[in-house]
Design a protein around this motif. Structure first.
Motif, PDB file in Angstrom:
ATOM      1  N   VAL A  75     111.365  -7.201  95.683  1.00  0.00           N
ATOM      2  CA  VAL A  75     112.547  -6.393  95.993  1.00  0.00           C
ATOM      3  C   VAL A  75     112.788  -6.483  97.498  1.00  0.00           C
ATOM      4  N   PRO A  76     114.019  -6.257  97.953  1.00  0.00           N
ATOM      5  CA  PRO A  76     114.295  -6.307  99.390  1.00  0.00           C
ATOM      6  C   PRO A  76     113.417  -5.326 100.163  1.00  0.00           C
ATOM      7  N   VAL A  77     112.965  -5.748 101.335  1.00  0.00           N
ATOM      8  CA  VAL A  77     112.096  -4.916 102.167  1.00  0.00           C
ATOM      9  C   VAL A  77     112.759  -3.585 102.495  1.00  0.00           C
ATOM     10  N   ALA A  78     114.067  -3.629 102.723  1.00  0.00           N
ATOM     11  CA  ALA A  78     114.790  -2.406 103.103  1.00  0.00           C
ATOM     12  C   ALA A  78     114.695  -1.332 102.032  1.00  0.00           C
ATOM     13  N   LYS A  79     114.498  -1.737 100.763  1.00  0.00           N
ATOM     14  CA  LYS A  79     114.431  -0.762  99.679  1.00  0.00           C
ATOM     15  C   LYS A  79     113.023  -0.203  99.483  1.00  0.00           C
ATOM     16  N   SER A  80     112.007  -0.981  99.810  1.00  0.00           N
ATOM     17  CA  SER A  80     110.632  -0.502  99.637  1.00  0.00           C
ATOM     18  C   SER A  80     110.047   0.077 100.925  1.00  0.00           C
ATOM     19  N   LEU A  81     110.697  -0.171 102.063  1.00  0.00           N
ATOM     20  CA  LEU A  81     110.186   0.326 103.340  1.00  0.00           C
ATOM     21  C   LEU A  81     110.109   1.856 103.416  1.00  0.00           C
ATOM     22  N   PRO A  82     111.122   2.608 102.927  1.00  0.00           N
ATOM     23  CA  PRO A  82     111.010   4.075 102.968  1.00  0.00           C
ATOM     24  C   PRO A  82     109.785   4.597 102.228  1.00  0.00           C
ATOM     25  N   VAL A  83     109.475   3.997 101.074  1.00  0.00           N
ATOM     26  CA  VAL A  83     108.304   4.426 100.313  1.00  0.00           C
ATOM     27  C   VAL A  83     107.032   4.098 101.087  1.00  0.00           C
ATOM     28  N   ALA A  84     106.990   2.912 101.704  1.00  0.00           N
ATOM     29  CA  ALA A  84     105.824   2.515 102.497  1.00  0.00           C
ATOM     30  C   ALA A  84     105.616   3.468 103.671  1.00  0.00           C
ATOM     31  N   THR A  85     106.716   3.893 104.293  1.00  0.00           N
ATOM     32  CA  THR A  85     106.626   4.806 105.438  1.00  0.00           C
ATOM     33  C   THR A  85     106.026   6.144 105.030  1.00  0.00           C
ATOM     34  N   VAL A  86     106.503   6.697 103.915  1.00  0.00           N
ATOM     35  CA  VAL A  86     105.977   7.976 103.433  1.00  0.00           C
ATOM     36  C   VAL A  86     104.534   7.810 102.948  1.00  0.00           C
ATOM     37  N   TYR A  87     104.252   6.672 102.325  1.00  0.00           N
ATOM     38  CA  TYR A  87     102.894   6.367 101.851  1.00  0.00           C
ATOM     39  C   TYR A  87     101.904   6.364 103.012  1.00  0.00           C
ATOM     40  N   VAL A  88     102.284   5.704 104.101  1.00  0.00           N
ATOM     41  CA  VAL A  88     101.439   5.674 105.297  1.00  0.00           C
ATOM     42  C   VAL A  88     101.271   7.081 105.867  1.00  0.00           C
ATOM     43  N   GLY A  89     102.382   7.815 105.921  1.00  0.00           N
ATOM     44  CA  GLY A  89     102.336   9.166 106.474  1.00  0.00           C
ATOM     45  C   GLY A  89     101.375  10.068 105.743  1.00  0.00           C
ATOM     46  N   PHE A  90     101.441  10.065 104.413  1.00  0.00           N
ATOM     47  CA  PHE A  90     100.596  11.012 103.673  1.00  0.00           C
ATOM     48  C   PHE A  90      99.128  10.596 103.702  1.00  0.00           C
ATOM     49  N   ILE A  91      98.827   9.287 103.752  1.00  0.00           N
ATOM     50  CA  ILE A  91      97.423   8.874 103.796  1.00  0.00           C
ATOM     51  C   ILE A  91      96.810   9.193 105.163  1.00  0.00           C
ATOM     52  N   VAL A  92      97.560   8.936 106.248  1.00  0.00           N
ATOM     53  CA  VAL A  92      97.059   9.263 107.583  1.00  0.00           C
ATOM     54  C   VAL A  92      96.823  10.767 107.701  1.00  0.00           C
ATOM     55  N   LEU A  93      97.816  11.556 107.272  1.00  0.00           N
ATOM     56  CA  LEU A  93      97.686  13.010 107.344  1.00  0.00           C
ATOM     57  C   LEU A  93      96.584  13.521 106.423  1.00  0.00           C
ATOM     58  N   ASN A  94      96.417  12.855 105.286  1.00  0.00           N
ATOM     59  CA  ASN A  94      95.366  13.228 104.345  1.00  0.00           C
ATOM     60  C   ASN A  94      93.991  13.082 104.997  1.00  0.00           C
ATOM     61  N   ASN A  95      93.756  11.925 105.622  1.00  0.00           N
ATOM     62  CA  ASN A  95      92.468  11.696 106.279  1.00  0.00           C
ATOM     63  C   ASN A  95      92.285  12.618 107.479  1.00  0.00           C
ATOM     64  N   LEU A  96      93.381  12.889 108.197  1.00  0.00           N
ATOM     65  CA  LEU A  96      93.296  13.786 109.352  1.00  0.00           C
ATOM     66  C   LEU A  96      92.983  15.211 108.894  1.00  0.00           C
ATOM     67  N   SER A  97      93.559  15.609 107.756  1.00  0.00           N
ATOM     68  CA  SER A  97      93.299  16.941 107.212  1.00  0.00           C
ATOM     69  C   SER A  97      91.834  17.087 106.809  1.00  0.00           C
ATOM     70  N   ILE A  98      91.263  16.028 106.224  1.00  0.00           N
ATOM     71  CA  ILE A  98      89.839  16.050 105.863  1.00  0.00           C
ATOM     72  C   ILE A  98      88.979  16.208 107.113  1.00  0.00           C
ATOM     73  N   GLN A  99      89.398  15.517 108.193  1.00  0.00           N
ATOM     74  CA  GLN A  99      88.632  15.556 109.435  1.00  0.00           C
ATOM     75  C   GLN A  99      88.673  16.931 110.090  1.00  0.00           C
ATOM     76  N   LEU A 100      89.846  17.582 110.067  1.00  0.00           N
ATOM     77  CA  LEU A 100      90.039  18.830 110.814  1.00  0.00           C
ATOM     78  C   LEU A 100      89.676  20.086 110.025  1.00  0.00           C
ATOM     79  N   ASN A 101      89.681  20.003 108.696  1.00  0.00           N
ATOM     80  CA  ASN A 101      89.489  21.198 107.867  1.00  0.00           C
ATOM     81  C   ASN A 101      88.183  21.156 107.083  1.00  0.00           C
ATOM     82  N   THR A 102      87.839  22.295 106.523  1.00  0.00           N
ATOM     83  CA  THR A 102      86.728  22.325 105.579  1.00  0.00           C
ATOM     84  C   THR A 102      87.157  21.604 104.304  1.00  0.00           C
ATOM     85  N   VAL A 103      86.184  21.105 103.559  1.00  0.00           N
ATOM     86  CA  VAL A 103      86.495  20.404 102.313  1.00  0.00           C
ATOM     87  C   VAL A 103      87.224  21.329 101.349  1.00  0.00           C
TER      88      VAL A 103
END
Length: 332
Positions: free
Chosen positions: A89-117
Motif C-alpha cells: 500500500v502507499p507509504v502515505a496511507k500506512s505512515l500514520p499507523v506507523a507513527t502511532v505504533y511507534v508512539g505507543f511502544i516508546v511510551l509503553n516502555n517509558l511507562s514501565i521504566q518510570l512506574n511500578t509494575v
C-alpha cells in the motif's frame, strides 16, 4: 423410513469423526495460542522492567527500536516463508499507523521504566474508556448506558487504586507518561481495526507494512530523544552503556518476546475472537500486578486491592456487555 445402507452409515460416521477431530485440533491450537500470548505478555513486562530498571539500560526509545527491528525481520522471514500474502500500500496511507505504533511502544516502555509494575498494568485498563471516547468523537459510535455504567465502575476502581497509593502519587512524571500512553494506545487500537478495513489488509499484512516504517522513524527519533554518544560514547549514553552478559541476555529476550507477543495476539484473535482475547487480558492484569508485588516489591494496600477489584469488575462487566451485543448481532 428405510434404514440407511451400511456404507452410507459408515460414511456419516467417518465425516463425524473427521469433524470432531478438526474441532479438537482447532481447540488445541486456540488454547496453544492463548497460553503463548498470556505467558509472553506477562513475561515481556518483567523482561522490560529488568532491562530498563534492574540492569540500568535507561533508553526506552532505543529498546523500542530493537523491538521493532526484530519484529520487522520476523515479518520479512514469515512473508518469505509464505505465512501470509504480501500486499503493498502507499507509504502515505500506512505512515500514520506507523507513527502511532511507534508512539505507543516508546511510551509503553517509558511507562514501565518510570512506574511500578502494578500501576503500569492498572493504567492500561483505562484504554477501554479511551477507545469508547475516540469512537464516539470521531466515528459517531455512541455508547449505551450500560457501557457507560461499566466504564464508570472501571474508572472509580482505577482512581481508588492509584490516587491513594504513595508509590504512584510520588511519581508525577510517570503518571503523565502513563496517561499519554493510554491515549495513544487507544488511538492505535481504533486505527489498527479501521485501517485494516480501509486498506483491505489483515493484521499480519498491516504489521508487515508498518514495522519497517517504524524502524526508520525510530532511527530518526532515537538521537533526538536519547544521548546515543556518536561523538563521545561516555557514561550515560547508549554507546557508552556497559553491556553485561545479563543485560545482553534480557535485551535479547525482550526483543524476541516483542515478536512473540505480536504474532500470538493476531493468531489468538484469529482462532477465537477479540472478545475472548480481552477476557484473557483480565488474567494478564492479575498475573502482572501479582508479579509486581512478588518480584519488584510493589505495595498492595487494602485500598489499592479494593480499587483493583473494582476496576476489574468494571472491565469484566464491559466485556460481558460487548459479548452479549455480539451474540445479539449474530442472531439478527
Amino acid at each position: 423410513a428405510a434404514p440407511l445402507p451400511l456404507s452410507q452409515k459408515q460414511q456419516q460416521q467417518q465425516q463425524q469423526q473427521q469433524s470432531s477431530s478438526s474441532s479438537s485440533s482447532s481447540a488445541v491450537r486456540a488454547a496453544l495460542y492463548g497460553v503463548t500470548n498470556l505467558s509472553s505478555v506477562v513475561a515481556i513486562v518483567f523482561a522490560n522492567k529488568l532491562v530498563l530498571y534492574t540492569h540500568g539500560f535507561h533508553f526506552a526509545a532505543t529498546l523500542t527500536w530493537l523491538h521493532t527491528m526484530f519484529t520487522t525481520l520476523g515479518m520479512i522471514a514469515m512473508a518469505a516463508a509464505g505465512a501470509f500474502e504480501v500486499k503493498r500500500v502507499p507509504v502515505a496511507k500506512s505512515l500514520p499507523v506507523a507513527t502511532v505504533y511507534v508512539g505507543f511502544i516508546v511510551l509503553n516502555n517509558l511507562s514501565i521504566q518510570l512506574n511500578t509494575v502494578g500501576f503500569y498494568q492498572i493504567s492500561k485498563i483505562a484504554i477501554t474508556p479511551v477507545v469508547v471516547a475516540i469512537e464516539w468523537a470521531f466515528y459517531s459510535k455512541a455508547a449505551t448506558p450500560r457501557i457507560l455504567a461499566s466504564i464508570a465502575v472501571l474508572l472509580t476502581g482505577i482512581a481508588l487504586a492509584t490516587v491513594t497509593d504513595s508509590q504512584v502519587s510520588s511519581r508525577p512524571l510517570g503518571m503523565l507518561v502513563a496517561a499519554i500512553n493510554v491515549c495513544v494506545k487507544g488511538l492505535y487500537q481504533v486505527w489498527a481495526g479501521s485501517k485494516q478495513r480501509e486498506l483491505g489488509l489483515n493484521g499480519l499484512q498491516l504489521l508487515h507494512q508498518v514495522a519497517p516504517l517504524s524502524v526508520v522513524l525510530l532511527a530518526v527519533l532515537v538521537p533526538m530523544l536519547e544521548p546515543v554518544g556518536f561523538s563521545n560514547p561516555g557514561p550515560g549514553t547508549v554507546l557508552g552503556y556497559t553491556l553485561t552478559p545479563g543485560a545482553a541476555f534480557w535485551i535479547m529476550v525482550s526483543s524476541v518476546l516483542g515478536l512473540v507477543v505480536t504474532l500470538s495476539t493476531f493468531l489468538f484473535i484469529g482462532a477465537t475472537s477479540s472478545l475472548t482475547y480481552n477476557v484473557v487480558g483480565h488474567m494478564k492484569t492479575v498475573l502482572i500486578v501479582a508479579g509486581g508485588v512478588l518480584l519488584f516489591g510493589d505495595s498492595m494496600s487494602v485500598k489499592k486491592l479494593a480499587g483493583l477489584v473494582c476496576a476489574m469488575s468494571g472491565i469484566v462487566w464491559y466485556s460481558h456487555i460487548k459479548l452479549s451485543e455480539a451474540k445479539k448481532d449474530g442472531k439478527q
